[in-house]
Design a protein around this motif. Structure first.
Motif, PDB file in Angstrom:
ATOM      1  N   VAL A 138       0.848  -1.186   0.000  1.00  0.00           N
ATOM      2  CA  VAL A 138       0.000   0.000   0.000  1.00  0.00           C
ATOM      3  C   VAL A 138       0.886   1.238   0.000  1.00  0.00           C
ATOM      4  O   VAL A 138       1.816   1.349   0.799  1.00  0.00           O
ATOM      5  CB  VAL A 138      -0.907   0.020   1.253  1.00  0.00           C
ATOM      6  N   ASN A 139       0.599   2.154  -0.906  1.00  0.00           N
ATOM      7  CA  ASN A 139       1.307   3.423  -0.940  1.00  0.00           C
ATOM      8  C   ASN A 139       0.681   4.309   0.134  1.00  0.00           C
ATOM      9  O   ASN A 139      -0.490   4.664   0.064  1.00  0.00           O
ATOM     10  CB  ASN A 139       1.165   4.048  -2.326  1.00  0.00           C
ATOM     11  N   LEU A 140       1.453   4.644   1.151  1.00  0.00           N
ATOM     12  CA  LEU A 140       0.921   5.398   2.281  1.00  0.00           C
ATOM     13  C   LEU A 140       0.453   6.798   1.888  1.00  0.00           C
ATOM     14  O   LEU A 140      -0.511   7.319   2.447  1.00  0.00           O
ATOM     15  CB  LEU A 140       1.967   5.484   3.388  1.00  0.00           C
ATOM     16  N   ARG A 141       1.112   7.403   0.937  1.00  0.00           N
ATOM     17  CA  ARG A 141       0.722   8.748   0.503  1.00  0.00           C
ATOM     18  C   ARG A 141      -0.676   8.714  -0.114  1.00  0.00           C
ATOM     19  O   ARG A 141      -1.533   9.535   0.210  1.00  0.00           O
ATOM     20  CB  ARG A 141       1.730   9.278  -0.508  1.00  0.00           C
ATOM     21  N   THR A 142      -0.927   7.745  -0.995  1.00  0.00           N
ATOM     22  CA  THR A 142      -2.253   7.669  -1.620  1.00  0.00           C
ATOM     23  C   THR A 142      -3.315   7.251  -0.609  1.00  0.00           C
ATOM     24  O   THR A 142      -4.452   7.705  -0.681  1.00  0.00           O
ATOM     25  CB  THR A 142      -2.252   6.702  -2.811  1.00  0.00           C
ATOM     26  N   ALA A 143      -2.947   6.421   0.349  1.00  0.00           N
ATOM     27  CA  ALA A 143      -3.898   6.030   1.386  1.00  0.00           C
ATOM     28  C   ALA A 143      -4.256   7.235   2.250  1.00  0.00           C
ATOM     29  O   ALA A 143      -5.431   7.429   2.601  1.00  0.00           O
ATOM     30  CB  ALA A 143      -3.315   4.916   2.239  1.00  0.00           C
ATOM     31  N   ARG A 144      -3.285   8.051   2.580  1.00  0.00           N
ATOM     32  CA  ARG A 144      -3.526   9.255   3.384  1.00  0.00           C
ATOM     33  C   ARG A 144      -4.408  10.240   2.618  1.00  0.00           C
ATOM     34  O   ARG A 144      -5.340  10.825   3.177  1.00  0.00           O
ATOM     35  CB  ARG A 144      -2.197   9.897   3.757  1.00  0.00           C
ATOM     36  N   LYS A 145      -4.158  10.402   1.320  1.00  0.00           N
ATOM     37  CA  LYS A 145      -4.966  11.303   0.517  1.00  0.00           C
ATOM     38  C   LYS A 145      -6.391  10.783   0.370  1.00  0.00           C
ATOM     39  O   LYS A 145      -7.353  11.560   0.408  1.00  0.00           O
ATOM     40  CB  LYS A 145      -4.336  11.505  -0.863  1.00  0.00           C
ATOM     41  N   ALA A 146      -6.557   9.472   0.228  1.00  0.00           N
ATOM     42  CA  ALA A 146      -7.894   8.893   0.118  1.00  0.00           C
ATOM     43  C   ALA A 146      -8.670   9.092   1.411  1.00  0.00           C
ATOM     44  O   ALA A 146      -9.866   9.393   1.396  1.00  0.00           O
ATOM     45  CB  ALA A 146      -7.798   7.405  -0.216  1.00  0.00           C
ATOM     46  N   LYS A 147      -7.986   8.944   2.539  1.00  0.00           N
ATOM     47  CA  LYS A 147      -8.626   9.164   3.836  1.00  0.00           C
ATOM     48  C   LYS A 147      -9.061  10.614   3.964  1.00  0.00           C
ATOM     49  O   LYS A 147     -10.165  10.907   4.444  1.00  0.00           O
ATOM     50  CB  LYS A 147      -7.664   8.794   4.957  1.00  0.00           C
ATOM     51  N   ALA A 148      -8.224  11.544   3.527  1.00  0.00           N
ATOM     52  CA  ALA A 148      -8.562  12.967   3.589  1.00  0.00           C
ATOM     53  C   ALA A 148      -9.746  13.276   2.678  1.00  0.00           C
ATOM     54  O   ALA A 148     -10.627  14.063   3.050  1.00  0.00           O
ATOM     55  CB  ALA A 148      -7.356  13.815   3.187  1.00  0.00           C
ATOM     56  N   ARG A 149      -9.801  12.657   1.503  1.00  0.00           N
ATOM     57  CA  ARG A 149     -10.929  12.863   0.599  1.00  0.00           C
ATOM     58  C   ARG A 149     -12.224  12.349   1.218  1.00  0.00           C
ATOM     59  O   ARG A 149     -13.273  12.996   1.116  1.00  0.00           O
ATOM     60  CB  ARG A 149     -10.685  12.168  -0.741  1.00  0.00           C
ATOM     61  N   ASP A 150     -12.165  11.187   1.860  1.00  0.00           N
ATOM     62  CA  ASP A 150     -13.348  10.630   2.510  1.00  0.00           C
ATOM     63  C   ASP A 150     -13.830  11.543   3.636  1.00  0.00           C
ATOM     64  O   ASP A 150     -15.022  11.767   3.802  1.00  0.00           O
ATOM     65  CB  ASP A 150     -13.061   9.235   3.056  1.00  0.00           C
ATOM     66  N   LYS A 151     -12.885  12.074   4.415  1.00  0.00           N
ATOM     67  CA  LYS A 151     -13.239  12.981   5.504  1.00  0.00           C
ATOM     68  C   LYS A 151     -13.870  14.254   4.955  1.00  0.00           C
ATOM     69  O   LYS A 151     -14.863  14.755   5.493  1.00  0.00           O
ATOM     70  CB  LYS A 151     -12.001  13.310   6.323  1.00  0.00           C
ATOM     71  N   ALA A 152     -13.308  14.783   3.871  1.00  0.00           N
ATOM     72  CA  ALA A 152     -13.851  15.999   3.261  1.00  0.00           C
ATOM     73  C   ALA A 152     -15.247  15.744   2.700  1.00  0.00           C
ATOM     74  O   ALA A 152     -16.133  16.600   2.810  1.00  0.00           O
ATOM     75  CB  ALA A 152     -12.918  16.497   2.162  1.00  0.00           C
ATOM     76  N   ALA A 153     -15.469  14.584   2.126  1.00  0.00           N
ATOM     77  CA  ALA A 153     -16.782  14.255   1.586  1.00  0.00           C
ATOM     78  C   ALA A 153     -17.815  14.147   2.705  1.00  0.00           C
ATOM     79  O   ALA A 153     -18.959  14.602   2.558  1.00  0.00           O
ATOM     80  CB  ALA A 153     -16.717  12.953   0.801  1.00  0.00           C
ATOM     81  N   THR A 154     -17.424  13.573   3.836  1.00  0.00           N
ATOM     82  CA  THR A 154     -18.324  13.473   4.981  1.00  0.00           C
ATOM     83  C   THR A 154     -18.663  14.856   5.519  1.00  0.00           C
ATOM     84  O   THR A 154     -19.824  15.156   5.825  1.00  0.00           O
ATOM     85  CB  THR A 154     -17.680  12.630   6.090  1.00  0.00           C
ATOM     86  N   GLN A 155     -17.665  15.725   5.626  1.00  0.00           N
ATOM     87  CA  GLN A 155     -17.879  17.086   6.093  1.00  0.00           C
ATOM     88  C   GLN A 155     -18.780  17.846   5.129  1.00  0.00           C
ATOM     89  O   GLN A 155     -19.671  18.591   5.557  1.00  0.00           O
ATOM     90  CB  GLN A 155     -16.535  17.811   6.243  1.00  0.00           C
ATOM     91  N   ALA A 156     -18.584  17.656   3.829  1.00  0.00           N
ATOM     92  CA  ALA A 156     -19.403  18.344   2.834  1.00  0.00           C
ATOM     93  C   ALA A 156     -20.856  17.892   2.936  1.00  0.00           C
ATOM     94  O   ALA A 156     -21.772  18.713   2.814  1.00  0.00           O
ATOM     95  CB  ALA A 156     -18.863  18.078   1.432  1.00  0.00           C
ATOM     96  N   ALA A 157     -21.078  16.614   3.183  1.00  0.00           N
ATOM     97  CA  ALA A 157     -22.445  16.107   3.319  1.00  0.00           C
ATOM     98  C   ALA A 157     -23.132  16.721   4.529  1.00  0.00           C
ATOM     99  O   ALA A 157     -24.306  17.114   4.457  1.00  0.00           O
ATOM    100  CB  ALA A 157     -22.429  14.591   3.427  1.00  0.00           C
ATOM    101  N   SER A 158     -22.423  16.835   5.641  1.00  0.00           N
ATOM    102  CA  SER A 158     -23.036  17.434   6.831  1.00  0.00           C
ATOM    103  C   SER A 158     -23.279  18.927   6.616  1.00  0.00           C
ATOM    104  O   SER A 158     -24.285  19.464   7.086  1.00  0.00           O
ATOM    105  CB  SER A 158     -22.179  17.190   8.061  1.00  0.00           C
ATOM    106  N   ASN A 159     -22.386  19.603   5.904  1.00  0.00           N
ATOM    107  CA  ASN A 159     -22.587  21.020   5.608  1.00  0.00           C
ATOM    108  C   ASN A 159     -23.789  21.226   4.690  1.00  0.00           C
ATOM    109  O   ASN A 159     -24.545  22.178   4.864  1.00  0.00           O
ATOM    110  CB  ASN A 159     -21.341  21.637   4.968  1.00  0.00           C
ATOM    111  N   ARG A 160     -23.958  20.324   3.717  1.00  0.00           N
ATOM    112  CA  ARG A 160     -25.124  20.438   2.840  1.00  0.00           C
ATOM    113  C   ARG A 160     -26.404  20.272   3.633  1.00  0.00           C
ATOM    114  O   ARG A 160     -27.390  20.971   3.390  1.00  0.00           O
ATOM    115  CB  ARG A 160     -25.063  19.373   1.734  1.00  0.00           C
TER     116      ARG A 160
END
Length: 58
Positions: free
Chosen positions: A5-27
């Motif tokens: 597993v490439n840790l950089r891409t895993a970290r970025k994917a986790k950040a994207r998931d967190k941002a998507a969750t935050q965006a859903a709650s903001n909507r």
């Protein structure tokens, strides 16, 4: 063996998931019309009054 597993891409994917969750709650919180907000507020006030009216004094 485990998959590599490439840790950089895993970290970025986790950040994207967190941002998507935050965006859903903001909507949900900010993407409502004034009438929807007022109806929600009135319902919350009615529920609070209903609960406070049912309390027993001791």
């Amino acid at each position: 063996m485990a998959a590599i597993v490439n840790l950089r891409t895993a970290r970025k994917a986790k950040a994207r998931d967190k941002a998507a969750t935050q965006a859903a709650s903001n909507r949900a919180a900010f993407g409502r019309t004034r009438a929807e907000k007022q109806a929600s507020s009135a319902e919350a006030a009615r529920n609070t009054a209903l609960v406070d009216g049912a309390k027993l004094d001791r």
